[in-house]
Design a protein around this motif. Structure first.
Motif, PDB file in Angstrom:
ATOM      1  N   ASN A 156       0.897  -1.140   0.000  1.00  0.00           N
ATOM      2  CA  ASN A 156       0.000   0.000   0.000  1.00  0.00           C
ATOM      3  C   ASN A 156       0.940   1.196   0.000  1.00  0.00           C
ATOM      4  O   ASN A 156       2.030   1.120   0.535  1.00  0.00           O
ATOM      5  CB  ASN A 156      -0.852  -0.010   1.282  1.00  0.00           C
ATOM      6  N   ASN A 157       0.540   2.263  -0.615  1.00  0.00           N
ATOM      7  CA  ASN A 157       1.291   3.503  -0.418  1.00  0.00           C
ATOM      8  C   ASN A 157       2.712   3.521  -0.951  1.00  0.00           C
ATOM      9  O   ASN A 157       3.506   4.329  -0.499  1.00  0.00           O
ATOM     10  CB  ASN A 157       1.370   3.833   1.090  1.00  0.00           C
ATOM     11  N   SER A 158       3.084   2.658  -1.854  1.00  0.00           N
ATOM     12  CA  SER A 158       4.455   2.726  -2.350  1.00  0.00           C
ATOM     13  C   SER A 158       4.583   1.925  -3.629  1.00  0.00           C
ATOM     14  O   SER A 158       3.887   0.934  -3.800  1.00  0.00           O
ATOM     15  CB  SER A 158       5.416   2.122  -1.332  1.00  0.00           C
ATOM     16  N   GLY A 159       5.487   2.353  -4.492  1.00  0.00           N
ATOM     17  CA  GLY A 159       5.694   1.585  -5.715  1.00  0.00           C
ATOM     18  C   GLY A 159       7.153   1.415  -6.017  1.00  0.00           C
ATOM     19  O   GLY A 159       7.992   2.200  -5.584  1.00  0.00           O
ATOM     20  N   ARG A 160       7.467   0.363  -6.760  1.00  0.00           N
ATOM     21  CA  ARG A 160       8.851   0.121  -7.139  1.00  0.00           C
ATOM     22  C   ARG A 160       8.840  -0.513  -8.519  1.00  0.00           C
ATOM     23  O   ARG A 160       8.230  -1.551  -8.722  1.00  0.00           O
ATOM     24  CB  ARG A 160       9.493  -0.827  -6.136  1.00  0.00           C
ATOM     25  N   GLY A 161       9.504   0.125  -9.437  1.00  0.00           N
ATOM     26  CA  GLY A 161       9.520  -0.396 -10.795  1.00  0.00           C
ATOM     27  C   GLY A 161       9.460   0.750 -11.778  1.00  0.00           C
ATOM     28  O   GLY A 161       9.168   1.893 -11.394  1.00  0.00           O
ATOM     29  N   VAL A 162       9.763   0.462 -13.027  1.00  0.00           N
ATOM     30  CA  VAL A 162       9.711   1.495 -14.060  1.00  0.00           C
ATOM     31  C   VAL A 162       8.237   1.873 -14.245  1.00  0.00           C
ATOM     32  O   VAL A 162       7.457   1.091 -14.780  1.00  0.00           O
ATOM     33  CB  VAL A 162      10.350   0.989 -15.371  1.00  0.00           C
ATOM     34  N   GLY A 163       7.888   3.063 -13.731  1.00  0.00           N
ATOM     35  CA  GLY A 163       6.490   3.498 -13.681  1.00  0.00           C
ATOM     36  C   GLY A 163       6.057   3.824 -12.261  1.00  0.00           C
ATOM     37  O   GLY A 163       5.001   4.412 -12.043  1.00  0.00           O
ATOM     38  N   GLY A 164       6.846   3.426 -11.286  1.00  0.00           N
ATOM     39  CA  GLY A 164       6.574   3.765  -9.887  1.00  0.00           C
ATOM     40  C   GLY A 164       5.223   3.260  -9.417  1.00  0.00           C
ATOM     41  O   GLY A 164       4.764   2.191  -9.830  1.00  0.00           O
ATOM     42  N   SER A 165       4.597   4.045  -8.560  1.00  0.00           N
ATOM     43  CA  SER A 165       3.323   3.610  -7.971  1.00  0.00           C
ATOM     44  C   SER A 165       2.194   3.521  -8.993  1.00  0.00           C
ATOM     45  O   SER A 165       1.169   2.904  -8.716  1.00  0.00           O
ATOM     46  CB  SER A 165       2.907   4.563  -6.848  1.00  0.00           C
ATOM     47  N   THR A 166       2.395   4.131 -10.167  1.00  0.00           N
ATOM     48  CA  THR A 166       1.316   4.033 -11.160  1.00  0.00           C
ATOM     49  C   THR A 166       1.176   2.603 -11.674  1.00  0.00           C
ATOM     50  O   THR A 166       0.160   2.261 -12.276  1.00  0.00           O
ATOM     51  CB  THR A 166       1.542   4.967 -12.368  1.00  0.00           C
ATOM     52  N   LEU A 167       2.179   1.770 -11.419  1.00  0.00           N
ATOM     53  CA  LEU A 167       2.042   0.354 -11.805  1.00  0.00           C
ATOM     54  C   LEU A 167       0.894  -0.293 -11.040  1.00  0.00           C
ATOM     55  O   LEU A 167       0.271  -1.226 -11.524  1.00  0.00           O
ATOM     56  CB  LEU A 167       3.352  -0.397 -11.537  1.00  0.00           C
ATOM     57  N   HIS A 168       0.636   0.202  -9.828  1.00  0.00           N
ATOM     58  CA  HIS A 168      -0.424  -0.422  -9.028  1.00  0.00           C
ATOM     59  C   HIS A 168      -1.489   0.565  -8.563  1.00  0.00           C
ATOM     60  O   HIS A 168      -2.254   0.262  -7.665  1.00  0.00           O
ATOM     61  CB  HIS A 168       0.168  -1.168  -7.835  1.00  0.00           C
TER      62      HIS A 168
END
Lengths: 508, 180
Positions: free
Chosen positions: A75-87
């Motif tokens: 929740n509240n965080s993203g990791r990957g090319v695209g950041g949190s917009t991936l989820h």
């Protein structure tokens, strides 16, 4: 490219803050490179499974303190090319003009150093570029310059039930704006994105490219225009030279490397951005870095119905109401939205939220196909006691873990209570049973606030550091207030605005 | 798991409605078993006893305790923890140590009484353990079959999403589907 003197801008992070800007700078002919801690997650490689998709989230441990500790990780965080917009759920309401002027209206919180009018053209541009699907007439906020490019997505079970209940209660609703395609769209730099298949796993990554995560939109455009993205590059320090930020140190493939550029944009989110600034001892003459941490009031209300709803289908947040944008006696307000949910997310939230176990737990979960939810996103004021600091506990790189203190204030408690009453009443209207409420905070906001006064703010209205040349911040850490809407669209609009300011500065 | 249940799950996962990455994930999880590596033998036996009371399941069907032990061994985090709680390994060991020494041999009711006390005395570690077991349980293909969950059969998409608008593959799958 190490120590390449030709690099104009180094961007740290490829989410909603870093990606639109990267595309804009590349289109202007600048030499730009982005460092992303995570890796590429290609749509076709994404399983329809929440546990397997844990890699989309920032799983380095964060410590949560205060009376209302905020959950991170999935929740509240993203990791990957695209950041949190991936989820993200691709929920893209605009903020309303008064959201930017809480202090003026209520005498509490702070006003933004910019207005709705400043952002309006950027909102419009982002909506058109991403291919937002939405209603032809939206009942709240100023009229839009151009209609949404695609018709609204179909309403799923929870959305239709909420619509029915709201009609009985005299609450206006509308199909929401979602950055997922209801019709195929040709995407510059990427190719054809198909219409949404209603798979409902937006929060575990879209497997078709129908959702406008930034990897299939702004980052694809950025790379088509010559930008470079280095994945798997964990920045550990900002570098200084001659009194200005000159680059970054990062670990990639087990090796520590450095890169230098004329300007550096920090776009790592409201936790990692202040953490990096504090680790590097940069940009903090105001002593405001890490301060003013906010998280939306995000209480959810769930219930069971006789209908077979299959909450794994359809866009999770399909119906919205902004009728509670202002509530007498409260500062700010909230939006209501219907909720679909994936099975593991629902199950773990139920276990944590109710504390139920044993037969009571498994009997409830066996009725997952009949679950319907509603939630709110409400204003959260900045408080002195809500802040991020470096913990004495070290991570595996030997760097201090972030420690985040968070407690709701009186306004947030009263807003959550108000919202819970409204949502319980809605679910009573449709005869939902086993109704329960999950108290919750959503999104990470604040910690490197923008404002005109350098003594009380970290960056100016364009994201430029007040005290350290060469440094820009472009992510939700700069939000002076939380806004009573999801931050994604506003963040992307701010990103394009910062890019325009950067281009002007570099070409001056 | 009965032979019939297992056959139904495998047939669904191997069917054309499931994408390759989803199929690989769920087939692997169906039979996943773990060798104890982090907890002591005593601790692990107790975790198994607590786990079946918290989230009723047959450990021979799904190795939820082994899954937890494996994660602790690999030192994988879920991204955060309560600042007032020790790291996950010591936190869970503390939970297990706080139970009566004869916990495994108590009756079900007595075990539940001891668990209620634990939930009250160590709310944050208890919540984490409960959530982790629940996650393993709900993510298991067998649970999903028994609960009539068909969301992983998504390759053709879901053209109709309103209440009771089920596709044939949803109606056919799982016990809740068979009931209707």
């Amino acid at each position: 490219m190490t120590n390449n003197p030709e690099l104009d801008v180094l961007v740290i992070g490829t989410g909603a803050g870093g990606a639109p800007l990267l595309a804009r700078l590349a289109a202007a002919g600048l030499r730009v490179l982005a460092l992303e801690a995570g890796v590429r997650h290609r749509p076709a490689e994404m399983p329809t499974d929440e546990v397997a998709q844990a890699g989309l989230f920032w799983m380095d441990e964060r410590l949560s303190a205060g009376k209302d500790p905020v959950g991170f990780g999935r929740n509240n965080s993203g990791r990957g090319v695209g950041g949190s917009t991936l989820h993200y759920t691709a929920y893209t309401p605009r903020a309303q003009p008064d959201d930017f002027e809480l202090l003026k209206e209520f005498g509490q919180g702070v006003d933004w150093p910019l207005s709705y009018a400043d952002l309006e053209p950027y909102y419009d541009e982002v909506e058109q570029f991403l291919g937002v699907s939405g209603p032809s007439e939206y009942p709240w906020g100023p009229p839009r310059q151009r209609p949404y490019p695609h018709p609204a997505l179909p309403l799923n079970g929870a959305a239709l039930l909420m619509e029915q209940a709201a009609q009985q209660s005299g609450i206006r609703t509308s199909a929401a704006a979602n950055a997922a395609l209801s019709r195929p769209q040709e995407q510059e730099g990427y190719g054809l994105r198909p219409a949404c298949s209603n798979r409902g796993f937006c929060q575990a990554g879209c497997s078709t490219g129908a959702k406008a995560s930034l990897d299939v939109t702004y980052l694809a455009l950025a790379e088509a225009r010559g930008a470079t993205i280095w994945e798997g590059a964990q920045v550990t320090k900002l570098l200084m030279k001659g009194g200005r930020v000159s680059g970054a140190e990062f670990v990639r493939g087990g090796k520590t490397q450095t890169l230098h550029a004329r300007q550096v944009v920090l776009a790592a989110g409201a936790i990692e951005t202040p953490r990096l600034l504090l680790l590097s001892g940069v940009g903090n003459s105001s002593e405001q870095v890490g301060r003013n941490f906010m998280a939306h009031v995000g209480v959810q209300v769930w219930g069971l119905v006789d209908d077979d709803l299959r909450p794994y289908k359809g866009i999770p947040g399909g119906l919205i109401s902004e009728d509670f944008h202002r509530i007498p006696g409260l500062v700010g307000g909230y939006l209501l939205q219907s909720l679909g949910v994936m099975p593991v997310t629902y199950a773990t939230q139920y276990a944590r939220g109710t504390g139920k176990w044993g037969a009571a737990l498994s009997e409830h979960l066996s009725q997952y196909n009949h679950v319907a939810g509603i939630n709110v996103l409400g204003e959260c004021l900045p408080y002195a006691g809500n802040f991020l600091e470096l913990s004495s506990e070290l991570d595996e790189r030997g760097l201090p873990k972030p420690l985040i203190h968070f407690s709701f204030g009186e306004n947030e408690h009263r807003m959550a209570k108000h919202a819970e009453t409204v949502m319980r009443d809605l679910w009573a209207k449709i005869g939902a049973r086993e109704v329960w409420a999950l108290p919750r905070a959503a999104h990470t906001i604040g910690t490197a606030r923008m404002g005109h006064d350098p003594s009380s703010n970290v960056v100016d209205a364009f994201g430029r550091s007040h005290d350290t040349p060469g440094l820009w911040i472009c992510d939700n850490s700069t939000f002076p207030s939380s806004l009573s809407v999801n931050p994604g669209l506003t963040q992307m609009a701010l990103s394009l605005r910062t890019a325009d300011a950067l281009i002007a500065e570099l070409k001056a | 798991m009965s032979a019939q249940e297992r056959a139904a799950v495998i047939a669904a996962l191997n069917g054309p409605a499931v994408t390759a990455p989803t199929r690989a994930t769920l087939l692997e999880r169906l039979d996943a078993r773990y060798e104890r590596q982090f907890l002591s033998e005593t601790e692990f036996a107790r975790l198994r006893a607590v786990a079946v009371r918290l989230v009723p399941h047959d450990p021979a069907e799904m190795d939820l305790s082994g899954l937890i032990d494996q994660r602790l061994h690999q030192n994988l985090s879920d991204g955060w923890r309560y600042a007032d709680t020790p790291a996950d390994g010591p936190a869970y060991q503390g939970l297990l140590a706080a139970l009566p020494s004869n916990f495994e041999t108590l009756s079900g009711d007595e075990q539940d009484a001891a668990i209620h006390e634990l939930q009250a005395s160590q709310p944050h570690p208890f919540e984490d353990l409960l959530a982790e077991l629940t996650e393993g349980f709900m993510a298991h293909p067998l649970t999903q079959y028994r609960f009539g969950y068909a969301g992983f059969m998504d390759a053709p998409g879901w053209p109709r999403v309103g209440p009771n608008e089920l596709e044939a593959r949803e109606i056919a799958y799982g016990e809740s589907g068979n009931d209707q």
